[in-house]
Every structure is written in structure tokens, then in C-alpha cells.
Write a protein that holds these residues in place. Structure first.
Motif, mmCIF file in Angstrom:
data_model
loop_
_atom_site.group_PDB
_atom_site.id
_atom_site.type_symbol
_atom_site.label_atom_id
_atom_site.label_comp_id
_atom_site.label_asym_id
_atom_site.label_seq_id
_atom_site.Cartn_x
_atom_site.Cartn_y
_atom_site.Cartn_z
ATOM 1 N N ILE A 160 0.862 -1.183 0.000
ATOM 2 C CA ILE A 160 0.000 0.000 0.000
ATOM 3 C C ILE A 160 0.898 1.233 0.000
ATOM 4 O O ILE A 160 1.503 1.590 1.014
ATOM 5 C CB ILE A 160 -0.962 -0.002 1.211
ATOM 6 C CG1 ILE A 160 -1.829 -1.260 1.190
ATOM 7 C CG2 ILE A 160 -1.833 1.259 1.200
ATOM 8 C CD1 ILE A 160 -2.764 -1.409 2.382
ATOM 9 N N ASN A 161 1.015 1.846 -1.172
ATOM 10 C CA ASN A 161 1.834 3.051 -1.337
ATOM 11 C C ASN A 161 1.007 4.259 -0.877
ATOM 12 O O ASN A 161 0.363 4.933 -1.680
ATOM 13 C CB ASN A 161 2.234 3.217 -2.803
ATOM 14 C CG ASN A 161 3.484 2.445 -3.164
ATOM 15 O OD1 ASN A 161 4.455 2.424 -2.410
ATOM 16 N ND2 ASN A 161 3.473 1.800 -4.316
ATOM 17 N N ALA A 165 7.782 -12.874 -9.291
ATOM 18 C CA ALA A 165 8.482 -14.159 -9.165
ATOM 19 C C ALA A 165 7.625 -15.196 -8.442
ATOM 20 O O ALA A 165 7.644 -16.389 -8.794
ATOM 21 C CB ALA A 165 9.809 -13.958 -8.431
ATOM 22 N N ARG A 166 6.869 -14.748 -7.434
ATOM 23 C CA ARG A 166 6.034 -15.674 -6.651
ATOM 24 C C ARG A 166 4.667 -15.912 -7.280
ATOM 25 O O ARG A 166 3.918 -16.775 -6.836
ATOM 26 C CB ARG A 166 5.854 -15.133 -5.232
ATOM 27 C CG ARG A 166 7.124 -15.132 -4.394
ATOM 28 C CD ARG A 166 6.847 -14.748 -2.949
ATOM 29 N NE ARG A 166 6.318 -13.405 -2.805
ATOM 30 C CZ ARG A 166 7.044 -12.296 -2.730
ATOM 31 N NH1 ARG A 166 8.382 -12.393 -2.796
ATOM 32 N NH2 ARG A 166 6.482 -11.114 -2.604
ATOM 33 N N GLY A 167 4.329 -15.119 -8.300
ATOM 34 C CA GLY A 167 3.036 -15.277 -8.960
ATOM 35 C C GLY A 167 1.866 -14.851 -8.092
ATOM 36 O O GLY A 167 0.776 -15.420 -8.202
ATOM 37 N N HIS A 168 2.093 -13.818 -7.291
ATOM 38 C CA HIS A 168 1.025 -13.363 -6.397
ATOM 39 C C HIS A 168 1.377 -11.981 -5.874
ATOM 40 O O HIS A 168 2.519 -11.717 -5.506
ATOM 41 C CB HIS A 168 0.879 -14.325 -5.218
ATOM 42 C CG HIS A 168 -0.091 -13.859 -4.178
ATOM 43 N ND1 HIS A 168 -1.455 -13.935 -4.353
ATOM 44 C CD2 HIS A 168 0.105 -13.300 -2.957
ATOM 45 C CE1 HIS A 168 -2.059 -13.445 -3.279
ATOM 46 N NE2 HIS A 168 -1.132 -13.059 -2.425
ATOM 47 N N GLY A 169 0.380 -11.092 -5.807
ATOM 48 C CA GLY A 169 0.641 -9.782 -5.209
ATOM 49 C C GLY A 169 -0.385 -8.744 -5.624
ATOM 50 O O GLY A 169 -1.179 -8.945 -6.562
ATOM 51 N N HIS A 170 -0.364 -7.632 -4.906
ATOM 52 C CA HIS A 170 -1.311 -6.545 -5.164
ATOM 53 C C HIS A 170 -0.651 -5.232 -4.747
ATOM 54 O O HIS A 170 -0.174 -5.101 -3.614
ATOM 55 C CB HIS A 170 -2.587 -6.772 -4.346
ATOM 56 C CG HIS A 170 -3.742 -5.919 -4.767
ATOM 57 N ND1 HIS A 170 -5.023 -6.082 -4.292
ATOM 58 C CD2 HIS A 170 -3.831 -4.856 -5.637
ATOM 59 C CE1 HIS A 170 -5.842 -5.207 -4.832
ATOM 60 N NE2 HIS A 170 -5.135 -4.440 -5.648
ATOM 61 N N VAL A 171 -0.599 -4.285 -5.663
ATOM 62 C CA VAL A 171 -0.094 -2.938 -5.379
ATOM 63 C C VAL A 171 -1.297 -1.996 -5.314
ATOM 64 O O VAL A 171 -2.074 -1.916 -6.276
ATOM 65 C CB VAL A 171 0.887 -2.452 -6.461
ATOM 66 C CG1 VAL A 171 1.364 -1.030 -6.156
ATOM 67 C CG2 VAL A 171 2.074 -3.410 -6.574
ATOM 68 N N ILE A 172 -1.433 -1.303 -4.200
ATOM 69 C CA ILE A 172 -2.524 -0.336 -4.044
ATOM 70 C C ILE A 172 -1.901 1.038 -3.821
ATOM 71 O O ILE A 172 -1.244 1.278 -2.805
ATOM 72 C CB ILE A 172 -3.455 -0.707 -2.868
ATOM 73 C CG1 ILE A 172 -4.034 -2.111 -3.076
ATOM 74 C CG2 ILE A 172 -4.565 0.331 -2.722
ATOM 75 C CD1 ILE A 172 -4.888 -2.616 -1.926
ATOM 76 N N ASN A 173 -2.079 1.925 -4.794
ATOM 77 C CA ASN A 173 -1.551 3.281 -4.707
ATOM 78 C C ASN A 173 -2.646 4.231 -4.237
ATOM 79 O O ASN A 173 -3.773 4.168 -4.731
ATOM 80 C CB ASN A 173 -1.027 3.738 -6.069
ATOM 81 C CG ASN A 173 0.199 2.959 -6.498
ATOM 82 O OD1 ASN A 173 0.968 2.478 -5.665
ATOM 83 N ND2 ASN A 173 0.398 2.820 -7.802
ATOM 84 N N ILE A 174 -2.290 5.113 -3.320
ATOM 85 C CA ILE A 174 -3.245 6.114 -2.848
ATOM 86 C C ILE A 174 -3.055 7.379 -3.677
ATOM 87 O O ILE A 174 -2.050 8.078 -3.550
ATOM 88 C CB ILE A 174 -3.074 6.416 -1.347
ATOM 89 C CG1 ILE A 174 -3.042 5.107 -0.544
ATOM 90 C CG2 ILE A 174 -4.200 7.326 -0.865
ATOM 91 C CD1 ILE A 174 -4.217 4.188 -0.774
ATOM 92 N N GLY A 175 -4.014 7.603 -4.566
ATOM 93 C CA GLY A 175 -3.981 8.789 -5.410
ATOM 94 C C GLY A 175 -4.799 9.905 -4.788
ATOM 95 O O GLY A 175 -4.816 10.096 -3.579
ATOM 96 N N SER A 176 -5.531 10.627 -5.631
ATOM 97 C CA SER A 176 -6.325 11.753 -5.147
ATOM 98 C C SER A 176 -7.223 12.240 -6.273
ATOM 99 O O SER A 176 -6.902 12.069 -7.458
ATOM 100 C CB SER A 176 -5.410 12.894 -4.693
ATOM 101 O OG SER A 176 -6.154 14.075 -4.430
#
Length: 257
Positions: A89-90, A133-144
Motif C-alpha cells: 500500500i503506497n 516471481a512468486r506469482g502473487h501480489g497486489h499494489v494499491i496506490n493512494i492517489g487523489s
């Protein structure tokens, strides 16, 4: 809904505001939390609170996301049991000033660009390869909402959030063919330390931003982030814009004064 009790979640800007609210929302599901912020004392207070409430595991990183070498070191030197990050969570970000562009403060510009754009890029660059590499993940960016609409005095801040929007869209395209998900959560008015930071600690001026309005809370935004993170693996929520009922755009606000 995806179970979170086996997930490791890294939250930047976790010492206050939306980041702290996210930590609480995910702690309730017994996720493992890596909490990153510049203020270690605040992080320690948050970790103690979460452990007392939920018995959750936390790993703390005193981290300035603007410092690329520090970000690299922090991610590469995570203990083995914390090194496989499932959700990033960025959240770390800020606004400085409301000056007209031709009267702007260079230091304010540097701080916004370094934190909102470069800091987000650094974390993404060092974390996402492991997800791929692990074949799994989620990036959540906090925009506006500022990334979708400019407003007077918002010039550089709006530019940084427009960059977050473009970077998020680009990342989603670059990750096509992998199972890694990418989301941008873009709030309007949220009552946190945001305005106090923008006005360099002028609390009276900050309070006026929310006068006569019922703004979003950090918990409201964390609730939406939690929703995005817990959809089935085949579902990607690309972008959510959320605003209080009293706000219709970046500049249209209904104030009951």
C-alpha cells in the motif's frame, strides 16, 4: 473474499492518517503488517495499540521513502519471515502550500515530487519483482481527486497525483500476463493531518478547509482499500474515486456555514 491471515502487507506512511487506518483495518483480519514511516515513535505506539487490540504481528521500518538507498536496504534486508510481501500500500504522500505556480516554493515542490512520485516508484520497483516471481501480489496506490482535476494553487501537487494515476495505469499494463493486481484509490476531502502538513503546521488554517463540511475520514478510505484488497484473485479494481457527499469535484464543495 481473500483471507488475509496468511498475507504480509507493507504500508507506507503508516504512522498516521490513512496509513494508520489501513493498519487497523488489516490487523482486524490478523494479517502480518510491515509498517513504514519516518516517525519511529509513532509507529511503535501504533504497533503496541494493534497488538493489544488484535494480537497482530508487526515489523516496523523507520523509513524515508524519498531515500532510494534506504528503501533498497529496507526491502532487501527484511527478515526471511517478512520478506514475501503480498500487498503493497503506497500511502506515503503529502501536499505543501497553495501558492501560485509562479510564486511557488522550490523546497515544497521538491518534497512533493520526491515523496509522491519518486518514493512510490522506489517502493514499487523493489517490491514488485518479488510478487512477479512468486506469482502473487497486489499494489494499491493512494492517489487523489487532484490527479483527475486541477484546482487553483494545486499545480505541483495535482501534477504529482496525475503522475500517480499514470504510473498506476502503466504498471497495470506492464504486469499484464502476471497474476499481480494494481489498484488506485483516489479520495477527495479526507480529514487527516493532510491540511496541517500542507500549511506547515498552521492548525487554524487547516481547520478552515473542513468548515461546514462532513469530510471523509481515514477509516472511510481504509474501508475502501480493504474492499479492493479482498476481492477474489481474478478481480482487479483498477481505480476508485471517493468523495464525501458534500463534495462534487475538486473545487465544488457544499459548506453549511
Amino acid at each position: 473474499m481473500i483471507a488475509l491471515n496468511t498475507q504480509t502487507i507493507l504500508i507506507t506512511g503508516a504512522s498516521s492518517g490513512i496509513g494508520a487506518a489501513c493498519a487497523k483495518a488489516f490487523a482486524r483480519e490478523n494479517a502480518k503488517l510491515i509498517l513504514a514511516a519516518r516517525r519511529l515513535e509513532k509507529l511503535e505506539e501504533k504497533a503496541w495499540e494493534l497488538n493489544k487490540l488484535y494480537g497482530v504481528e508487526t515489523h516496523l521500518l523507520q523509513l524515508d521513502v524519498c531515500d532510494r538507498s534506504s528503501v533498497e536496504s529496507a526491502i532487501n534486508n527484511l527478515p526471511p519471515e517478512w520478506s514475501e510481501i503480498d500487498i503493497l500500500i503506497n500511502n506515503a504522500g503529502l501536499s505543501r502550500g497553495l501558492d501560485k505556480l509562479h510564486e511557488g516554493d522550490f523546497q515544497d515542490w521538491e518534497e512533493m515530487i520526491d515523496t509522491n512520485i519518486k518514493g512510490l516508484l522506489y517502493l514499487t520497483r523493489y517490491v514488485v519483482p518479488g510478487m512477479v516471481a512468486r506469482g502473487h501480489g497486489h499494489v494499491i496506490n493512494i492517489g487523489s481527486i487532484a490527479g483527475h482535476q486541477t484546482y487553483p494553487g494545486g499545480n505541483v501537487y495535482c501534477g504529482t497525483k496525475a503522475a500517480v494515476k499514470a504510473i498506476t495505469e502503466g504498471l497495470k499494463q506492464d504486469l499484464l500476463g502476471t497474476p499481480v493486481r494494481v489498484t488506485s484509490v483516489d479520495p477527495g476531502m479526507v480529514e487527516t493531518e493532510f491540511s496541517e502538513v500542507r500549511f506547515h503546521g498552521d492548525t487554524e488554517r487547516a481547520k478552515k478547509v473542513y468548515e461546514g463540511v462532513t469530510p471523509l475520514t481515514a477509516d472511510d478510505v481504509a474501508d475502501v482499500i480493504f474492499f479492493c484488497a479482498t476481492r477474489p484473485n481474478h478481480v482487479n479494481i483498477n481505480e476508485i474515486i471517493l468523495m464525501p457527499v458534500d463534495q462534487a469535484s475538486a473545487t465544488l464543495v457544499n459548506r453549511k456555514l
